[in-house]
Design an enzyme around this catalytic site. Structure first.
Site, PDB file in Angstrom:
ATOM      1  CB  SER A  84      -0.948   0.012   1.205  1.00  0.00           C
ATOM      2  OG  SER A  84      -0.224  -0.057   2.407  1.00  0.00           O
ATOM      3  CB  THR A 202      -2.212   6.316   3.272  1.00  0.00           C
ATOM      4  OG1 THR A 202      -3.062   6.340   2.144  1.00  0.00           O
ATOM      5  CG2 THR A 202      -1.315   7.513   3.293  1.00  0.00           C
ATOM      6  CB  THR A 220      -0.494   6.309  -0.461  1.00  0.00           C
ATOM      7  OG1 THR A 220      -1.305   5.161  -0.697  1.00  0.00           O
ATOM      8  CG2 THR A 220      -0.908   7.410  -1.413  1.00  0.00           C
ATOM      9  NE  ARG A 230      -7.879   7.300  -6.155  1.00  0.00           N
ATOM     10  CZ  ARG A 230      -7.444   7.077  -4.921  1.00  0.00           C
ATOM     11  NH1 ARG A 230      -6.177   6.769  -4.713  1.00  0.00           N
ATOM     12  NH2 ARG A 230      -8.275   7.159  -3.892  1.00  0.00           N
ATOM     13  CB  THR A 253      -5.397   5.950   6.398  1.00  0.00           C
ATOM     14  OG1 THR A 253      -5.032   4.790   5.654  1.00  0.00           O
ATOM     15  CG2 THR A 253      -6.256   5.520   7.581  1.00  0.00           C
ATOM     16  N   GLY A 254      -7.463   5.569   4.019  1.00  0.00           N
ATOM     17  CA  GLY A 254      -8.712   4.999   3.533  1.00  0.00           C
ATOM     18  C   GLY A 254      -9.049   5.503   2.144  1.00  0.00           C
TER      19      GLY A 254
END
Length: 341
Positions: A84, A202, A220, A230, A253-254
């Site tokens: 990640s 991340t 990330t 993206r 994060t996420g």
């Protein structure tokens, strides 16, 4: 302000670090400057433990928070087990590994790169953008050109393991992010929430040094199998990272799209400015996302914050988010984050 929520939101007090079991102990004496600040660093996810320890080498020697966060997040950027962040990150749907990073210091200076290819340590390029250009954000080929001009080596980042995972994904080409992939693809974190490679996250890191100055970093490889080009929240100042040396710092994060829509990290810092604790501020930011978009309950977003006194707190949409805290008392604390669901 909801006084009960404020009290419930209180978390790691100044000079106190939570252990992985949730107990609190007074830390041992740490180097401190004229401000009396006790150095501390925190970061997202299980792999934040090793990152914190690298940052702590800087902080424990009286070093600057900015140097600490850069050195800290370079550890997961180089970790071949980590899909990640950095060189082992899973690619986009075209098989290209593109990286994003941002960094911010105590003076409000900031730098970032987005969609950069072939550079193993985007966080260090982001710092060069901050310190050696009049800009904040460089992207794509321009970011790569700048990095190479600064002496960063061009490398092939698509590892055999990541390439194999990409070929497996191509068999179905389904894209449905699932929360908390770190706890399955990297390590069994607190809560053991299952996940898969379709969503990954991340490392965000915040630190306060002996002079009482704050800095932050976020890096990330973005979501696996994303559209080429993206960019998520990580390189966006105010979304994935924000630091105000008078108040505190926050990182996220996420699913970055939800963080960008709410300028999440800036929001957390502004809520702390209004008097909320780090945890209470993170919780309010999460709940604002959910109020605006109830279907976000099926995604994962987590915020991590540190205030000017070194208090740390976090909140996430779903269970399974973890964060690491490191100071003179304990260098490997890993804490299950609280969540709305």
């Amino acid at each position: 302000m909801d006084r009960r929520r404020f009290l419930q939101g209180a978390t790691i007090a100044s000079g106190v670090a939570m252990t992985a079991t949730g107990l609190a102990k007074s830390p041992a004496k740490a180097p401190s400057g004229a401000s009396g600040a006790v150095p501390r660093v925190c970061s997202t996810w299980d792999f934040g433990v090793a990152a914190n320890q690298a940052a702590w080498k800087v902080l424990s020697g009286g070093g600057r928070a900015l140097d600490a966060v850069e050195q800290g997040v370079r550890v997961p950027e180089a970790d071949l087990k980590n899909h990640s962040v950095g060189r082992a990150g899973y690619p986009d749907r075209d098989g290209k590994v593109t990286l994003d990073a941002s960094i911010m210091d105590e003076n409000g200076n900031c730098g970032a790169v987005a969609a950069i290819e072939h550079i193993a340590h985007p966080i260090s390029v982001a710092r060069r953008v901050m310190e050696r250009t009049p800009h904040v954000l460089l992207v794509g080929d321009g970011a790569l050109q700048f990095a190479m001009e600064q002496g960063f080596p061009r490398e092939e980042l698509l590892t055999p393991e990541s390439e194999q995972a990409w070929h497996e994904w191509l068999k179905t080409a389904k894209y449905k992010p699932v929360a908390n992939s770190e706890v399955k693809s990297y390590n069994a974190g607190p809560g053991g929430t299952p996940g898969d490679a379709s969503n990954h996250d991340t490392i965000g890191m915040l630190a306060i040094d002996a002079k009482g100055n704050l800095s932050g970093a976020c890096t990330t490889s973005g979501m696996a199998w994303k559209l080429h080009g993206r960019v998520g929240d990580s390189p966006i100042i105010g979304a994935g990272l924000y630091v105000d040396n008078d108040v505190g710092g926050a990182t996220s994060t996420g699913v970055g799209e939800e963080v960008i829509r709410n300028v999440g990290s800036f929001l957390v810092v502004e809520l702390m400015r209004q008097g909320r604790s780090p945890e209470a501020a993170c919780r309010e930011a999460v709940e604002r996302i959910l109020r605006r978009k109830p279907n976000a309950k099926y995604l994962q977003v987590g915020f991590l914050a540190m205030d000017k006194k070194g208090n740390v707190g976090a909140w996430a949409i779903q269970k399974g988010f973890s964060y690491a805290v490191c100071d003179a008392q304990k260098q490997d604390a890993l804490i299950p984050g609280k969540s709305t669901y």
